[in-house]
Design a protein around this motif. Structure first.
Motif, PDB file in Angstrom:
ATOM      1  N   LEU A 163      15.188  12.430 -24.096  1.00  0.00           N
ATOM      2  CA  LEU A 163      14.569  13.215 -25.160  1.00  0.00           C
ATOM      3  C   LEU A 163      14.720  14.710 -24.927  1.00  0.00           C
ATOM      4  O   LEU A 163      14.086  15.509 -25.610  1.00  0.00           O
ATOM      5  CB  LEU A 163      13.084  12.851 -25.279  1.00  0.00           C
ATOM      6  CG  LEU A 163      12.809  11.452 -25.832  1.00  0.00           C
ATOM      7  CD1 LEU A 163      11.313  11.149 -25.779  1.00  0.00           C
ATOM      8  CD2 LEU A 163      13.324  11.310 -27.255  1.00  0.00           C
ATOM      9  N   ASP A 164      15.549  15.071 -23.950  1.00  0.00           N
ATOM     10  CA  ASP A 164      15.816  16.477 -23.691  1.00  0.00           C
ATOM     11  C   ASP A 164      16.828  16.979 -24.720  1.00  0.00           C
ATOM     12  O   ASP A 164      17.933  16.445 -24.843  1.00  0.00           O
ATOM     13  CB  ASP A 164      16.361  16.654 -22.279  1.00  0.00           C
ATOM     14  CG  ASP A 164      16.626  18.114 -21.962  1.00  0.00           C
ATOM     15  OD1 ASP A 164      17.781  18.546 -22.095  1.00  0.00           O
ATOM     16  OD2 ASP A 164      15.676  18.822 -21.606  1.00  0.00           O
ATOM     17  N   LEU A 165      16.451  18.017 -25.478  1.00  0.00           N
ATOM     18  CA  LEU A 165      17.294  18.492 -26.568  1.00  0.00           C
ATOM     19  C   LEU A 165      18.631  18.998 -26.064  1.00  0.00           C
ATOM     20  O   LEU A 165      19.690  18.686 -26.629  1.00  0.00           O
ATOM     21  CB  LEU A 165      16.564  19.591 -27.352  1.00  0.00           C
ATOM     22  CG  LEU A 165      17.292  20.140 -28.595  1.00  0.00           C
ATOM     23  CD1 LEU A 165      17.555  19.029 -29.592  1.00  0.00           C
ATOM     24  CD2 LEU A 165      16.468  21.251 -29.240  1.00  0.00           C
ATOM     25  N   SER A 166      18.641  19.770 -24.992  1.00  0.00           N
ATOM     26  CA  SER A 166      19.890  20.321 -24.468  1.00  0.00           C
ATOM     27  C   SER A 166      20.830  19.216 -24.011  1.00  0.00           C
ATOM     28  O   SER A 166      22.038  19.249 -24.295  1.00  0.00           O
ATOM     29  CB  SER A 166      19.595  21.283 -23.309  1.00  0.00           C
ATOM     30  OG  SER A 166      18.788  22.346 -23.724  1.00  0.00           O
ATOM     31  N   ARG A 167      20.295  18.243 -23.315  1.00  0.00           N
ATOM     32  CA  ARG A 167      21.136  17.143 -22.831  1.00  0.00           C
ATOM     33  C   ARG A 167      21.681  16.332 -23.988  1.00  0.00           C
ATOM     34  O   ARG A 167      22.844  15.903 -23.975  1.00  0.00           O
ATOM     35  CB  ARG A 167      20.329  16.256 -21.883  1.00  0.00           C
ATOM     36  CG  ARG A 167      21.113  15.089 -21.317  1.00  0.00           C
ATOM     37  CD  ARG A 167      20.292  14.326 -20.293  1.00  0.00           C
ATOM     38  NE  ARG A 167      20.988  13.129 -19.840  1.00  0.00           N
ATOM     39  CZ  ARG A 167      20.478  12.287 -18.960  1.00  0.00           C
ATOM     40  NH1 ARG A 167      19.290  12.508 -18.438  1.00  0.00           N
ATOM     41  NH2 ARG A 167      21.157  11.213 -18.599  1.00  0.00           N
ATOM     42  N   THR A 168      20.874  16.106 -25.016  1.00  0.00           N
ATOM     43  CA  THR A 168      21.325  15.357 -26.177  1.00  0.00           C
ATOM     44  C   THR A 168      22.468  16.064 -26.875  1.00  0.00           C
ATOM     45  O   THR A 168      23.437  15.438 -27.317  1.00  0.00           O
ATOM     46  CB  THR A 168      20.155  15.142 -27.150  1.00  0.00           C
ATOM     47  OG1 THR A 168      19.102  14.436 -26.487  1.00  0.00           O
ATOM     48  CG2 THR A 168      20.597  14.348 -28.368  1.00  0.00           C
ATOM     49  N   ILE A 169      22.379  17.381 -26.989  1.00  0.00           N
ATOM     50  CA  ILE A 169      23.448  18.160 -27.629  1.00  0.00           C
ATOM     51  C   ILE A 169      24.762  17.983 -26.872  1.00  0.00           C
ATOM     52  O   ILE A 169      25.829  17.779 -27.464  1.00  0.00           O
ATOM     53  CB  ILE A 169      23.050  19.646 -27.696  1.00  0.00           C
ATOM     54  CG1 ILE A 169      21.877  19.836 -28.676  1.00  0.00           C
ATOM     55  CG2 ILE A 169      24.229  20.508 -28.096  1.00  0.00           C
ATOM     56  CD1 ILE A 169      21.244  21.203 -28.600  1.00  0.00           C
ATOM     57  N   ILE A 170      24.711  18.043 -25.554  1.00  0.00           N
ATOM     58  CA  ILE A 170      25.915  17.878 -24.739  1.00  0.00           C
ATOM     59  C   ILE A 170      26.476  16.468 -24.896  1.00  0.00           C
ATOM     60  O   ILE A 170      27.692  16.274 -25.000  1.00  0.00           O
ATOM     61  CB  ILE A 170      25.596  18.194 -23.271  1.00  0.00           C
ATOM     62  CG1 ILE A 170      25.238  19.679 -23.114  1.00  0.00           C
ATOM     63  CG2 ILE A 170      26.773  17.842 -22.370  1.00  0.00           C
ATOM     64  CD1 ILE A 170      24.765  20.043 -21.732  1.00  0.00           C
ATOM     65  N   GLU A 171      25.611  15.465 -24.933  1.00  0.00           N
ATOM     66  CA  GLU A 171      26.066  14.089 -25.097  1.00  0.00           C
ATOM     67  C   GLU A 171      26.804  13.902 -26.418  1.00  0.00           C
ATOM     68  O   GLU A 171      27.854  13.244 -26.468  1.00  0.00           O
ATOM     69  CB  GLU A 171      24.873  13.134 -25.028  1.00  0.00           C
ATOM     70  CG  GLU A 171      24.270  12.978 -23.649  1.00  0.00           C
ATOM     71  CD  GLU A 171      23.019  12.121 -23.664  1.00  0.00           C
ATOM     72  OE1 GLU A 171      22.589  11.698 -22.579  1.00  0.00           O
ATOM     73  OE2 GLU A 171      22.472  11.871 -24.757  1.00  0.00           O
ATOM     74  N   VAL A 172      26.269  14.473 -27.478  1.00  0.00           N
ATOM     75  CA  VAL A 172      26.912  14.340 -28.791  1.00  0.00           C
ATOM     76  C   VAL A 172      28.289  14.988 -28.775  1.00  0.00           C
ATOM     77  O   VAL A 172      29.264  14.437 -29.294  1.00  0.00           O
ATOM     78  CB  VAL A 172      26.019  14.965 -29.881  1.00  0.00           C
ATOM     79  CG1 VAL A 172      26.764  15.036 -31.206  1.00  0.00           C
ATOM     80  CG2 VAL A 172      24.734  14.155 -30.045  1.00  0.00           C
ATOM     81  N   SER A 173      28.410  16.162 -28.157  1.00  0.00           N
ATOM     82  CA  SER A 173      29.691  16.874 -28.129  1.00  0.00           C
ATOM     83  C   SER A 173      30.734  16.111 -27.332  1.00  0.00           C
ATOM     84  O   SER A 173      31.885  15.958 -27.751  1.00  0.00           O
ATOM     85  CB  SER A 173      29.499  18.283 -27.551  1.00  0.00           C
ATOM     86  OG  SER A 173      28.595  19.031 -28.327  1.00  0.00           O
ATOM     87  N   LYS A 174      30.342  15.621 -26.157  1.00  0.00           N
ATOM     88  CA  LYS A 174      31.298  14.933 -25.292  1.00  0.00           C
ATOM     89  C   LYS A 174      31.701  13.570 -25.844  1.00  0.00           C
ATOM     90  O   LYS A 174      32.754  13.035 -25.472  1.00  0.00           O
ATOM     91  CB  LYS A 174      30.696  14.776 -23.886  1.00  0.00           C
ATOM     92  CG  LYS A 174      30.624  16.079 -23.104  1.00  0.00           C
ATOM     93  CD  LYS A 174      30.129  15.840 -21.687  1.00  0.00           C
ATOM     94  CE  LYS A 174      30.133  17.116 -20.865  1.00  0.00           C
ATOM     95  NZ  LYS A 174      31.497  17.632 -20.651  1.00  0.00           N
ATOM     96  N   ALA A 175      30.887  13.005 -26.736  1.00  0.00           N
ATOM     97  CA  ALA A 175      31.180  11.673 -27.251  1.00  0.00           C
ATOM     98  C   ALA A 175      32.363  11.669 -28.215  1.00  0.00           C
ATOM     99  O   ALA A 175      32.994  10.626 -28.409  1.00  0.00           O
ATOM    100  CB  ALA A 175      29.945  11.094 -27.942  1.00  0.00           C
ATOM    101  N   VAL A 176      32.678  12.805 -28.814  1.00  0.00           N
ATOM    102  CA  VAL A 176      33.727  12.830 -29.841  1.00  0.00           C
ATOM    103  C   VAL A 176      35.021  13.474 -29.367  1.00  0.00           C
ATOM    104  O   VAL A 176      36.029  13.428 -30.073  1.00  0.00           O
ATOM    105  CB  VAL A 176      33.214  13.561 -31.102  1.00  0.00           C
ATOM    106  CG1 VAL A 176      32.034  12.825 -31.697  1.00  0.00           C
ATOM    107  CG2 VAL A 176      32.830  15.000 -30.800  1.00  0.00           C
ATOM    108  N   VAL A 177      35.005  14.120 -28.202  1.00  0.00           N
ATOM    109  CA  VAL A 177      36.193  14.798 -27.672  1.00  0.00           C
ATOM    110  C   VAL A 177      36.644  14.054 -26.424  1.00  0.00           C
ATOM    111  O   VAL A 177      35.854  13.826 -25.511  1.00  0.00           O
ATOM    112  CB  VAL A 177      35.881  16.270 -27.329  1.00  0.00           C
ATOM    113  CG1 VAL A 177      37.092  16.956 -26.709  1.00  0.00           C
ATOM    114  CG2 VAL A 177      35.424  17.024 -28.578  1.00  0.00           C
TER     115      VAL A 177
END
Length: 820
Positions: free
Chosen positions: A283-297
């Motif tokens: 539920l950490d916002l910063s970590r979630t943002i990184i996960e979303v970015s790395k999932a598509v590249v």
């Protein structure tokens, strides 16, 4: 890899020479391994490369890779031999970009192909090749693998159409260990479990492996080159071209179109399922943002920039309605496959900016729908770049395919993602638009959950911070330092608190308490109890009586919560502590004389809220320099361990010498927080009991006579001259005169008491037997009284009143002049 090359093992042949029969499974074939550095020169040339391409290691190392590998040209079908040395200048068969694009750095994602070359002394050879860009601090830029297709054709029983290479630790160029560990990065669409299985197989066999799979796990893999499969592939390509151009589709290709559509849908569903499993792990916002970015590249795109509304980043709410040109968007993540640092200076993470109405980004954020730009033209590139002052973004975006997808939840746009593909890669299409929309919808929900948790956590922390006092480091006769540490559980806001209250007679009340439980309710209960303690302390209630009243209050508030509390009154003139305990862990007293520390033996008492239990208070003699340590059980209590261990550590760490009070607090925290995993919040209060010397205190008894006001002025004036406080004589004598005059007027018969205390400030107190507290009045010009306290309020640094057992005390403080 070279060990596998030497065996000559081939799939479908049984045991190769020197290879045990049980390991002669399909998938072990000779590989050529070539590493290209960032200057385009060969830095590793395996023995397999020597056999396949004909050049020795000595001839290849340090040479341009484009002169040694099959990189460009047409696949010859006329029987003419290519006479270029080592078979250079041959191309793929249309399955992807040619190898030259990888060698010269134009491709930054995995690519593959099929080539035919002529090697001196050998017949024409068909090869499959793979090129994997290497990202990292090392000098290597590209890993190239190649295999002879003849060994694949010899097994007609293999019922698969795509292959993915793996590699072993058994190779002789620097960095092999690191490459093996980074197999999931080099083959990004392969699962971690699948990668581990392949690596384990490689390590067990010691040979290079081509991994055969029914599933299309790797982004780009070449066709086998088997004629029956080549024919099928050609039919699919015809069907794909017909679908793209809108041409009538022959009946014989209907099945191929259905196969294409099914494969494409399956691939995208697998991608979305994989992404869903990789994001939202916390539920950490910063970590979630990184996960979303790395999932598509790089599986779906080569560049992914994530923008969120300013209020989302700040953990705040935001107004309803559609965003407009004034809405600020924070760039919170940027993931890409380009060389490191290429994007950092032009579009740094953390920058906030609005977007004009004519941009595709504004269209996406206002419509809430994806926006597809097949290719960014020069004109659009210039339009987008105009937003970036003194930074030319055009070289990074022009010619690329772009898809902008909204990140929204509950019909609210939280942000958007800008997805870009390299010019060499296939453009985004309508199916990608649908995939991107579904991806963004899933990511938006995950981000919104993280946002809501961040917002609630921020509210709780703000509430907690507002309830914790800001204690001055110096009180009358003592120095104070405090620490508060939130717990590590999700509901980490709790009910621990500390406080200090100024009391009459230069005394100080020191308080530490702990409401049992966590969360907003506990924090709210803590706020109520802390306010009640402050109010009752101002009445100068004895410690045991104060806890008795606090328990009664908790009973009236409800039976849901219990709390522990430790309340101590320090008298620096009498050098005494007066302490009462309500179910709290005992304080530690560190003696200045010998550095010895001890847990004070106090009547434990029941927690606040139990009701009907008496409280007792004890008096403890202290000396100047002694230190009192009060804390909550979160500091000393560890699950599964006896609390006595924590209390012993507390005593030991409290006795450790320290240069300052803050250092002493940090020493205690470090000593008791080494195990990690602390679940409860912690409140810590440390007081150094300096005392007040008898020479710094002067007291007088005054009769109930108006003339005593003049005597009070005289004795105060004389005492201040003795203390060398000449500059305070006029102000102090005037204010004392006002207080004594009021006390004489309202007293009921008991003599007055006047006291001066020289400490960090000059404190003056006047006691009488009247329980009514004076208040400021608004005196009219014609009024003959009512201006005394107005004068005191104007001239004093601080002033106040409090009730005592015998009546009340009115006091004021003056700032001492600076010593030269």
């Amino acid at each position: 890899m070279d060990r596998g090359t030497e065996t000559g093992a081939t799939p479908g042949r049984g045991a190769g020479e020197g290879v045990p029969a049980e390991h002669a499974a399909a998938g072990r074939i000779p590989l050529a391994v070539v590493v290209v550095d960032r200057e385009g020169l060969v830095s590793h040339w395996s023995r397999g490369a020597r056999r396949l391409f004909g050049a020795s290691k000595e001839e290849a190392l340090g040479q341009p890779a484009v002169d040694l590998l099959p990189v460009s040209g047409a696949l010859p079908d006329d029987g003419d031999e290519d006479t270029t040395p080592y078979g250079a200048h041959l191309a793929d068969d249309g399955l992807g970009p040619d190898l030259e694009s990888s060698l010269d750095g134009r491709l930054s994602y995995p690519a593959s192909g099929r080539a035919r070359l002529t090697v001196p002394g050998r017949d024409r050879v068909d090869v499959l090749w793979w090129a994997y860009p290497l990202v990292g601090p090392g000098h290597e830029r590209l890993l190239v693998l190649a295999a002879d297709t003849d060994v694949l054709r010899q097994d007609d029983d293999v019922a698969v159409e795509r292959i993915a290479p793996g590699f072993a630790l058994h190779t002789n160029f620097p960095g092999a260990d690191e490459l093996a560990r980074r197999l999931p990065e080099i083959l990004p669409s392969m699962s971690v479990g699948e990668s581990a299985r392949i690596v384990a197989q490689i390590l067990e066999l010691g040979y290079p492996v081509l991994e055969f799979s029914q599933n299309d796990l790797v982004p780009v893999t070449p066709d086998w080159g088997v004629p029956r499969r080549a024919e099928r592939k050609a039919r699919r390509e015809r069907a794909a071209r017909a679908a793209q151009t809108g041409e009538p589709l022959p009946e014989d290709l209907q099945d191929d179109v259905e196969d294409l559509e099914y494969a494409a849908v399956r691939e995208r569903l697998e991608f979305l399922n994989d992404v869903s499993g990789r994001i939202g792990t916390s539920l950490d916002l910063s970590r979630t943002i990184i996960e979303v970015s790395k999932a598509v590249v790089p599986r779906f795109t080569d560049v992914a920039g994530t923008y969120l509304r300013e209020q989302v980043v700040a953990g705040e709410g935001f107004p309803d309605g559609v965003p407009d040109t004034t809405t600020m968007w924070h760039r919170v993540a940027l993931e890409h496959t380009d060389e490191p640092g290429r994007w950092d200076d032009v579009v740094p993470v953390g920058e906030a900016m609005p977007f004009p109405a004519h941009t595709p980004f504004f269209q996406c954020m206002t419509s809430g729908q994806p926006v597809l730009v097949p290719r960014i033209s020069e004109q659009m590139g210039h339009m987008i770049a105009s937003q970036f002052e003194k930074r030319d973004i055009r070289p990074l975006i022009t010619g690329r395919s772009m898809l902008v997808v909204p990140l929204k939840a509950r019909n609210v746009v939280l942000g958007f993602m800008i997805l870009l593909r390299h010019p060499e890669r296939v453009e985004f299409n309508d199916m990608d638009r649908v995939t991107g929309a579904e991806l963004a919808a899933r990511a938006g929900l995950v981000l919104d959950n993280a946002r809501m948790y961040t917002y609630q956590e921020s509210v709780a922390e703000t509430l907690q911070d507002s309830m914790l006092p800001h204690i001055p480091p110096r009180m009358a006769g003592c120095d104070i330092a405090t620490r508060y540490l939130p717990g590590t559980l999700l509901g980490r806001v709790g009910g621990d608190w500390f406080d200090s209250v100024k009391l009459p007679g230069a005394r100080t009340a020191l308080v530490v308490g702990d409401v049992m439980g966590h969360g907003l309710n506990s924090a709210a209960m803590m706020g109520q109890l802390r306010t009640a303690v402050q109010t009752m302390a101002a009445l100068d209630l004895p410690p045991a009586q104060l806890l008795r009243n606090l328990d009664d209050l908790a009973q009236r508030l409800g039976e849901t919560y219990l709390a522990t509390c430790l309340y101590a009154v320090y008298d620096p003139i009498a050098s005494e502590l007066h302490i009462a305990n309500a179910g709290h862990i005992p304080p530690v007293l560190v003696r200045a004389e010998d550095g010895r520390s001890e847990l004070l033996d106090l009547p434990t008492g029941a927690p606040i809220g139990v009701g009907g239990v008496p409280f007792e208070a004890v008096r403890v003699r202290v000396e100047p320099g002694d230190r009192l340590v009060m804390c909550t059980d979160g500091l000393v209590e560890v699950r599964g361990e006896d609390i006595g261990v924590g209390l012993a550590t507390l005593c030991e760490s409290a006795a450790h010498p320290a240069a300052s009070m803050d250092d002493a607090c940090d020493t205690i925290i470090r000593a008791l927080n080494t195990a990690g995993g602390r679940k409860d919040d912690v409140a810590l209060l440390l007081a150094r009991l300096n005392g007040i010397e008898p020479d710094d205190v002067a007291e007088w008894r005054l009769a109930l006579d108006p003339a005593e006001a003049g005597r009070a002025r005289a004795v105060v004036r004389e005492q201040l001259y003795d203390w060398g406080l000449d500059k305070l004589v006029d102000s102090a004598s005037l204010l004392v005169s006002e207080l004594v005059t009021n006390a004489v007027r309202h007293s009921h018969g008991r003599p007055l008491e006047l006291r001066l205390v020289r400490g960090e400030t000059l404190l003056c107190e006047v006691d009488d037997d009247d329980h009514s507290l004076p208040t400021l009045l608004s005196a009219e010009p014609t009024d003959e009284s009512g201006r005394g306290l107005r004068v005191v309020s104007t001239l004093a640094r601080e002033w106040g009143t409090s009730r005592t057992g015998a009546g009340k005390t009115v006091w004021f403080e003056l700032t001492l002049p600076r010593r030269r």
